[in-house]
Design a protein around this motif. Structure first.
Motif, PDB file in Angstrom:
ATOM      1  N   THR A   1      36.538   3.181  56.990  1.00  0.00           N
ATOM      2  CA  THR A   1      37.027   4.474  57.471  1.00  0.00           C
ATOM      3  C   THR A   1      37.909   5.181  56.450  1.00  0.00           C
ATOM      4  O   THR A   1      38.308   6.324  56.656  1.00  0.00           O
ATOM      5  CB  THR A   1      37.854   4.304  58.766  1.00  0.00           C
ATOM      6  OG1 THR A   1      39.053   3.564  58.469  1.00  0.00           O
ATOM      7  CG2 THR A   1      37.058   3.564  59.835  1.00  0.00           C
TER       8      THR A   1
ATOM      9  N   GLN B   1      41.831   4.158  59.343  1.00  0.00           N
ATOM     10  CA  GLN B   1      41.959   4.013  60.795  1.00  0.00           C
ATOM     11  C   GLN B   1      41.904   2.523  61.145  1.00  0.00           C
ATOM     12  O   GLN B   1      40.928   1.843  60.830  1.00  0.00           O
ATOM     13  CB  GLN B   1      40.818   4.764  61.485  1.00  0.00           C
ATOM     14  CG  GLN B   1      40.866   4.752  62.997  1.00  0.00           C
ATOM     15  CD  GLN B   1      39.591   5.328  63.593  1.00  0.00           C
ATOM     16  OE1 GLN B   1      38.568   4.657  63.691  1.00  0.00           O
ATOM     17  NE2 GLN B   1      39.637   6.617  63.961  1.00  0.00           N
TER      18      GLN B   1
ATOM     19  N   ASN C   1      44.468   4.879  68.523  1.00  0.00           N
ATOM     20  CA  ASN C   1      44.215   4.340  67.185  1.00  0.00           C
ATOM     21  C   ASN C   1      45.485   4.334  66.354  1.00  0.00           C
ATOM     22  O   ASN C   1      46.361   5.191  66.534  1.00  0.00           O
ATOM     23  CB  ASN C   1      43.172   5.188  66.436  1.00  0.00           C
ATOM     24  CG  ASN C   1      41.769   5.025  66.979  1.00  0.00           C
ATOM     25  OD1 ASN C   1      41.261   3.914  67.098  1.00  0.00           O
ATOM     26  ND2 ASN C   1      41.125   6.143  67.326  1.00  0.00           N
TER      27      ASN C   1
ATOM     28  N   ILE D   1      43.983   7.276  53.595  1.00  0.00           N
ATOM     29  CA  ILE D   1      44.194   7.172  55.038  1.00  0.00           C
ATOM     30  C   ILE D   1      43.102   6.286  55.623  1.00  0.00           C
ATOM     31  O   ILE D   1      41.914   6.495  55.367  1.00  0.00           O
ATOM     32  CB  ILE D   1      44.174   8.552  55.725  1.00  0.00           C
ATOM     33  CG1 ILE D   1      45.221   9.481  55.096  1.00  0.00           C
ATOM     34  CG2 ILE D   1      44.438   8.413  57.230  1.00  0.00           C
ATOM     35  CD1 ILE D   1      45.248  10.867  55.677  1.00  0.00           C
TER      36      ILE D   1
ATOM     37  N   ASN E   1      40.118  14.788  56.427  1.00  0.00           N
ATOM     38  CA  ASN E   1      40.798  13.776  57.260  1.00  0.00           C
ATOM     39  C   ASN E   1      40.494  13.925  58.746  1.00  0.00           C
ATOM     40  O   ASN E   1      41.369  13.768  59.596  1.00  0.00           O
ATOM     41  CB  ASN E   1      42.316  13.821  57.019  1.00  0.00           C
ATOM     42  CG  ASN E   1      42.665  13.602  55.553  1.00  0.00           C
ATOM     43  OD1 ASN E   1      42.089  12.755  54.893  1.00  0.00           O
ATOM     44  ND2 ASN E   1      43.599  14.402  55.048  1.00  0.00           N
TER      45      ASN E   1
ATOM     46  N   TYR F   1      46.773   4.735  62.363  1.00  0.00           N
ATOM     47  CA  TYR F   1      46.346   5.246  61.064  1.00  0.00           C
ATOM     48  C   TYR F   1      47.369   4.836  60.010  1.00  0.00           C
ATOM     49  O   TYR F   1      48.571   5.017  60.200  1.00  0.00           O
ATOM     50  CB  TYR F   1      46.208   6.774  61.091  1.00  0.00           C
ATOM     51  CG  TYR F   1      45.038   7.263  61.914  1.00  0.00           C
ATOM     52  CD1 TYR F   1      43.792   7.486  61.323  1.00  0.00           C
ATOM     53  CD2 TYR F   1      45.168   7.489  63.281  1.00  0.00           C
ATOM     54  CE1 TYR F   1      42.711   7.926  62.080  1.00  0.00           C
ATOM     55  CE2 TYR F   1      44.086   7.916  64.051  1.00  0.00           C
ATOM     56  CZ  TYR F   1      42.865   8.134  63.435  1.00  0.00           C
ATOM     57  OH  TYR F   1      41.798   8.559  64.184  1.00  0.00           O
TER      58      TYR F   1
ATOM     59  N   SER G   1      47.935   7.395  67.600  1.00  0.00           N
ATOM     60  CA  SER G   1      47.411   8.589  68.257  1.00  0.00           C
ATOM     61  C   SER G   1      48.105   8.900  69.582  1.00  0.00           C
ATOM     62  O   SER G   1      48.019  10.025  70.084  1.00  0.00           O
ATOM     63  CB  SER G   1      45.907   8.465  68.472  1.00  0.00           C
ATOM     64  OG  SER G   1      45.626   7.328  69.274  1.00  0.00           O
TER      65      SER G   1
ATOM     66  N   VAL H   1      44.066  14.047  60.843  1.00  0.00           N
ATOM     67  CA  VAL H   1      45.388  13.767  60.279  1.00  0.00           C
ATOM     68  C   VAL H   1      45.760  14.874  59.302  1.00  0.00           C
ATOM     69  O   VAL H   1      45.032  15.137  58.336  1.00  0.00           O
ATOM     70  CB  VAL H   1      45.409  12.405  59.545  1.00  0.00           C
ATOM     71  CG1 VAL H   1      46.795  12.149  58.942  1.00  0.00           C
ATOM     72  CG2 VAL H   1      45.022  11.276  60.494  1.00  0.00           C
TER      73      VAL H   1
END
Length: 423
Positions: free
Chosen positions: A216, A210, A394, A208, A239, A396, A420, A186
């Motif tokens: 995470t 996930q 995913n 951030i 990241n 985020y 994603s 990211v």
């Protein structure tokens, strides 16, 4: 002798105070503190299983729902407490962050109907006329018995945002050739505009995560470089997330016939569901599967309202892997158990079956789950049994916090959700 005894007593008192303060200072998490409390859901009311974030002073609300398997009616109260970006209490007066009252009672409840497992379902919406946040930031929702905060039942993380920072973010391939096939990176830019930012590495912090998965989380404090009012975070080393794999899932919307992931259903004095054995998925190639990114939905297609007519079942899981029990243990996790690695999520090795097994009592619905490996030294690996593939879909969550010099609390001033697969 008396002097030494006095010194020893003083030392014990210091130790007691130190450990008491340490216990109080522990960051808040999503947790359930009573074994009879099940099926905790907490989401933006516009969409079940969504991220629990609302804009400050808006008409949007979050919904909390949970079951008490002991049945009957208990006197549950609740409040919310302001926290910093790392979920430590802000230690400010309730008058500074709460409107109206400091706590309130949950009055919305209903009893289960025609279920094998009896329970009482409780529900709450926030903000409401009694409890509402006054300032933006992280809030921990606390539910407790008999208006006594020391008798905690559950806690949930609530995000209240007042957008003041513009966020531009993108997902790119990992810069490291060794992880290009397994990771997702990211990069993001913050434009703070007219906000007073004297020291960006101190005044602005960005978290951030996930798939709203706490372990995470990466907290960014140092921009890669600054351009005017823009803070740019694009260093090749930051990241960079293991993309892991799509979550495994099962469907128990009906207990009358086998569906996805289920081998056999036993219905007697209790419901039991024997799951198909899960394989070790740490393989060379990615396989596309559709999932809920770790979430779950309480559903019952044979009833009318799953809040009080969905039943419970003992879900019997098994995992086949070559990993040996003397090397560590697998754990089964998802939003349904707050990704907790504890005695309830730990799989045990059955020598007769040659598999790891576990039984978890869950309400009817559609569930995502995954396996985490913990070795004998306590090191956690979320990819050991699932694999990691850059193709994985995913979500985020990008959360920006602001605390100018001299301020007594940290505010949530920006939020962005990335996917994603969606540009």
């Amino acid at each position: 002798m008396k002097k030494n005894h006095t010194l020893f007593k003083g030392f014990l008192i210091i130790l007691f105070v130190f450990f008491s303060i340490s216990a109080i200072a522990q960051p808040y998490t999503d947790s359930v503190y009573r074994h009879e409390i099940k099926s905790v859901e907490f989401y933006n009311s516009a969409k079940p299983a969504s991220f629990p974030i609302i804009p400050l002073n808006s008409s949007e609300t979050v919904t909390l729902g949970f079951d008490n398997l002991a049945g009957g009616t208990l006197n549950y109260h609740y409040t919310i407490e302001h926290c910093d970006a790392e979920w430590n209490s802000s230690n400010i007066s309730t008058a500074e962050y709460l409107k109206n009252y400091n706590d309130d009672r949950i009055l919305n409840y209903s009893y289960s109907i025609a279920t094998v497992q009896k329970y009482t379902h409780y529900e709450l919406k926030l903000p409401n006329e009694n409890i509402a946040p006054k300032i933006p930031g992280n809030y921990i929702l606390k539910v407790y018995e008999n208006s006594d905060p020391s008798k905690l039942v559950l806690t949930r993380k609530l995000y209240v945002v007042s957008p003041k920072i513009n966020i531009a973010a993108e997902l790119v391939p990992s810069n490291d050739n060794a992880t290009r096939q397994t990771n997702q990176k990211v990069n993001f830019t913050l434009d703070y505009g007219s906000l007073r930012v004297q020291n960006p590495s101190r005044d602005v912090r960005t978290l951030i995560m996930q798939n709203n998965r706490p372990e995470t989380g990466i907290l960014n404090t140092q921009p890669t470089y600054i351009r005017g009012t823009q803070l740019i975070y694009s260093d090749v080393t930051i990241n960079d997330f293991p993309a892991v794999n799509e979550f495994r899932h099962f469907d128990t919307r009906t207990l009358k016939l086998n569906s996805q992931g289920i081998q056999h259903i036993y219905r007697d004095t209790a419901n039991s569901v024997l799951m198909l054995t899960d394989p070790d998925r740490n393989k060379p190639n990615y396989t596309l599967e559709y999932d809920l990114n770790g979430s779950y939905y309480v559903l019952n297609q044979d009833g009318t309202d799953p809040r009080n007519d969905a039943d419970y079942a003992h879900m019997l899981f098994s995992l086949a892997t070559t990993k040996q029990p003397n090397a560590g243990s697998p754990y089964i996790v998802g939003r349904f158990n707050d990704y907790k690695l504890d005695e309830h999520s730990k799989m045990t090795f059955d020598a007769g079956l040659g598999k790891y097994v576990n039984s978890i009592f869950l309400k009817q619905g559609v569930y995502d789950y995954a396996y985490v490996w913990v070795d004998r030294k306590g090191k956690t690996d979320i990819t050991a049994l699932e694999g990691s593939y850059f193709e994985t879909e995913n979500d985020y969550q990008v959360l920006v916090y602001y605390r100018p010099s001299g301020a007594r609390w940290e505010e949530l001033v920006g939020y962005k959700m990335l996917n994603s697969l969606k540009k």
